[in-house]
Design an enzyme around this catalytic site. Structure first.
Site, short mmCIF file in Angstrom:
data_model
loop_
_atom_site.label_atom_id
_atom_site.label_comp_id
_atom_site.label_asym_id
_atom_site.label_seq_id
_atom_site.Cartn_x
_atom_site.Cartn_y
_atom_site.Cartn_z
CG HIS A 85 -1.49 -0.31 -3.20
ND1 HIS A 85 -1.33 -1.52 -2.56
CD2 HIS A 85 -0.28 0.01 -3.67
CE1 HIS A 85 -0.08 -1.92 -2.64
NE2 HIS A 85 0.58 -0.99 -3.32
CG ASP A 221 -3.77 -3.87 -1.76
OD1 ASP A 221 -4.23 -3.44 -2.84
OD2 ASP A 221 -2.84 -3.32 -1.15
CB SER A 658 2.82 -2.79 -4.76
OG SER A 658 3.24 -2.26 -3.53
#
Length: 745
Positions: A85, A221, A658
């Site tokens: 992402h 991810d 992230s």
């Protein structure tokens, strides 16, 4: 000077006895504040191996990825691992109907096939430095808020300017603890960053919005990029002649996996937290601002989802935009529920009552801190009164693409004000043209029109006349309906007029304007006028709350200073502000509710359990299913023969983390952080140690996808894979079991 030194001692020289798993710590202070506790939890490195200015250390393998995520260097050739992402925007920009990398994934077979990303950059931290005394020397207690702010700002700029002299570094000086401390951060930025590999969204985004923020997760991810430098080893913009970056340090990759209670450390760039927010701030967020943001974003998401489902081109154009908005929307919903469920407002009130009693017990403290809580209460009361105007003035322009886009053109006005052929006009318009091409690649006027129409009517219905932009008057003085309340037909007519009569909604028309710009065309364009009306209105609203902001800033600065004096035996960490931090703890399962237990990790079996070919969020690629059926996991399976997909740890992270590496006690990569858990969504305001968890992709699942699924073994060959001999692993587990039994006894 004595007072400043006392504050510095309170800030930096105390120990943290209770909440060792909480905290986003400055890496340069680990030796002083955290090292002993980190050793007890399993750290085998020295503080200098984590952060050092003079020798290679872990910090030299960690990058700020694009300024909004984190990444880690995992090979001597500049290979960078981050989240899917985090790379999503770049993946989407390279995707077309012919080459749909979002759906199919992408793997460069050689360095020559890696894809450049002109907008992407990575930043390495060179060093950080405490400059509190230098900054505070510019102010004194007799200054007004305006004078203090001006003095602080000037001092920060001068420090940064001096540090940048004679080098190519970029320097930020940032306030910490709401202005009780100031630190300088020196960076080196690389702007040639190329896409190397990404799994299809059916792996990298598996579970979609449904699973977002939820455990158990089964999402791969991750994505891979590579940093390039000039042939002489310096940062450079994209050039085919550039060569792979040679890092000072890169992370070795562990194949050992995780066991309950293993040491886990995360280094990264957390974006923003509000751990010192008062009860008044919590109440304002819960009662007004969060609810308004959620409503506005949900309106846009519903429109986007409908149009994306109906057309593949729109789906590709808006994939990244939708994901970004949806992520924040769901986060706010979760945070609202978490704050209420965990009764954070009540806990904050209790802390403030204790603070008030402490202040009243001493006349000197009353003189210095007696106004702190009244200032906070009054400031947030004013903010609450203006919440609707504030939220709408910020979020409607942000969520409406054309309004946000017009900011690129505001610089044209000085050139067109007096002379259409003013010096520099041609250069300026030429610089805008590539931006226009880029914008229209992922823009649909049809979609934007629907969003603007819906948000505009909401604005008019929910914000009083004095605090909303008069877009009706802004459109060439054209009158739409009667004065006062507007009907649905009025909004339809206005929006139709704007989109039909502006040059802003078709690439050819906008390019024609840039080729022959005129003051008259700019002045009479309805979309430009509407955007100006929104900008002017936002400035007006912000001006109304300026005094409230000053009161809150004063109150928060005093409150944090007083807390440090109240609890001199406690180490305080500063709120996240996109600077490098270290958080450490353990890999731990948790119990989210009565009679509910969540295990430490998930496996590929769970991917298949969730499979739903009729739901795009839970489609499983045929090859992945085939590998699962054959149990063809290679060296990436655990001792039980399972392929672990994701795992939990009690690390303290937030947005910006992230893509951060999860590192074991030996400094080896064991996973990539990508999410928090639903039960602890209040974490940006209040850390809840019993339920707060970080969700990470197990590095073995990442390697499995690269190797077995994608067949990109050449990337595995770049990495340094390490595995502890079975005998040593068995002894470690035996010791953990004995320790666990002792605790139970």
């Amino acid at each position: 000077m004595i007072k400043r030194l006392l504050v510095a001692v309170l800030l930096l020289s105390v120990t943290f006895p209770a909440l060792a798993d909480e905290g986003m710590w400055l890496p340069m202070l680990i030796k002083r504040l955290n090292y002993e506790d980190m050793q007890k939890k399993g750290l085998k490195l020295t503080p200098e191996e984590i952060y050092s200015v003079n020798q290679a250390s872990l910090k030299d393998a960690i990058v700020s990825f694009g300024g909004f995520c984190t990444g880690e260097v995992i090979s001597k050739e500049g290979l960078v691992l981050t989240n899917h992402h985090c790379g999503y925007g770049s993946i989407q920009e390279h995707s077309t109907l012919e080459h749909d990398y979002l759906t199919d994934g992408f793997w460069a077979t050689s360095k020559q096939h890696e894809l450049p990303n002109p907008k992407l950059f990575v930043r390495f931290l060179v060093r950080m430095e405490d400059v509190t005394d230098q900054v505070k020397a510019a102010v004194n207690s007799s200054m007004s808020d305006e004078e203090r702010s001006k003095g602080i700002g000037q001092a920060m700029r001068e420090i940064a300017k001096k540090a940048e002299e004679g080098n190519d570094y970029q320097v930020d000086v940032k306030p910490l603890f709401k202005g009780n401390a100031y630190y300088m951060f020196v960076y080196e930025t690389y702007r040639d960053v190329r896409l190397v590999g990404t799994p299809p969204s059916s792996i990298g985004k598996y579970g979609g919005d449904t699973d977002n923020w939820m455990w158990p997760r089964h999402t791969g991810d991750f994505s891979l990029f590579r940093i390039y430098m000039s042939p002489d080893g310096k940062p450079a913009s994209y050039d085919p002649k550039n060569v792979p970056f040679k890092p000072k340090h890169y992370l070795p990759v562990s194949l050992d996996g995780v066991q309950e209670g293993d040491f886990a450390m995360i280094m990264g760039y957390p974006g923003s937290t509000k751990r010192y927010l008062s009860s008044y701030g919590v109440k304002e967020a819960l009662d007004v601002s969060y609810a308004l943001r959620i409503k506005l974003m949900q309106t846009k998401l519903e429109i986007l989802k409908q149009d994306m489902s109906a057309d593949d081109k729109t789906r590709i154009q808006y994939a990244s935009k939708y994901a970004s908005t949806a992520n924040y929307w769901k986060y706010l919903i979760g945070q609202t529920k978490g704050l209420k469920r965990l009764r954070v407002y009540d806990k904050k009130q209790k802390e403030e009552n204790e603070f008030a009693s402490w202040v009243k017990a001493d006349s000197k403290r009353t003189d210095e801190f007696g106004k702190v809580l009244p200032e906070l209460e009054h400031g947030f009361k004013m903010m609450t009164d203006y919440s609707a105007p504030i939220q709408y003035s910020i979020f409607v322009p942000y969520l409406t693409e054309f309004i946000y886009f017009t900011r690129r053109f505001q610089g044209l006005q000085p050139f067109l004000a007096e002379d259409e052929k003013a010096e520099g006009l041609e250069e300026y318009t030429e610089a805008l043209k590539p931006m226009v091409e880029e914008y229209f690649k992922d823009y649909s006027a049809k979609v934007d029109k629907k969003v603007f129409r819906a948000l505009l009517e909401m604005y008019y219905k929910e914000v009083s006349d004095e605090y909303r932009p008069d877009v009706f008057a802004a459109v060439n003085n054209v009158k739409f309906g009667e004065d006062g309340e507007k009907s649905a037909a009025d909004f339809d007519q206005l929006v139709d007029y704007i989109f039909e009569n502006s040059f802003l909604f078709e690439e050819d028309k906008l390019m024609a304007f840039l080729n022959n710009p005129s003051a008259e065309a700019f002045k009479n364009d309805p979309a430009m006028n509407v955007a100006d009306a929104f900008i002017d209105n936002s400035r007006m609203v912000q001006g109304k709350v300026a005094e409230a902001s000053k009161e809150i800033a004063r109150g928060e600065r005093g409150y944090i200073k007083a807390l440090m004096m109240m609890h001199p035996d406690k180490a305080y960490y500063p709120d996240a502000n996109s600077t490098m931090r270290v958080t450490y703890g353990q890999t731990l399962a948790y119990d989210p509710a009565d009679a509910v237990h969540y295990d430490l990790y998930t496996t590929l079996d769970g991917v298949m359990e969730k499979e739903d070919p009729t739901n795009p969020e839970f489609v499983v690629p045929a090859k992945l299913k085939s590998l699962w059926e054959a149990k063809d996991y290679g060296q990436y399976a655990n001792d039980k023969g399972e392929l672990v997909t994701c795992f939990l740890s009690n690390n303290d992270i937030t947005g910006g983390n992230s893509g951060s590496p999860v590192i074991n006690g030996k400094g080896e990569l064991i996973g990539t952080a990508f999410d928090g858990n639903w039960e602890a969504m209040s974490g940006d305001i209040a850390f809840e140690p019993d339920v707060q968890r970080t969700i990470s992709v197990d590095i073995r699942y990442t390697l499995f996808i690269i190797d077995k699924f994608a067949g990109a073994s050449h990337l595995i060959d770049e990495m340094t894979l390490v595995k502890t001999p079975k005998e040593a692993t068995s002894k470690k587990r035996s010791k953990k079991k004995k320790k666990s039994r002792r605790k139970k006894n």
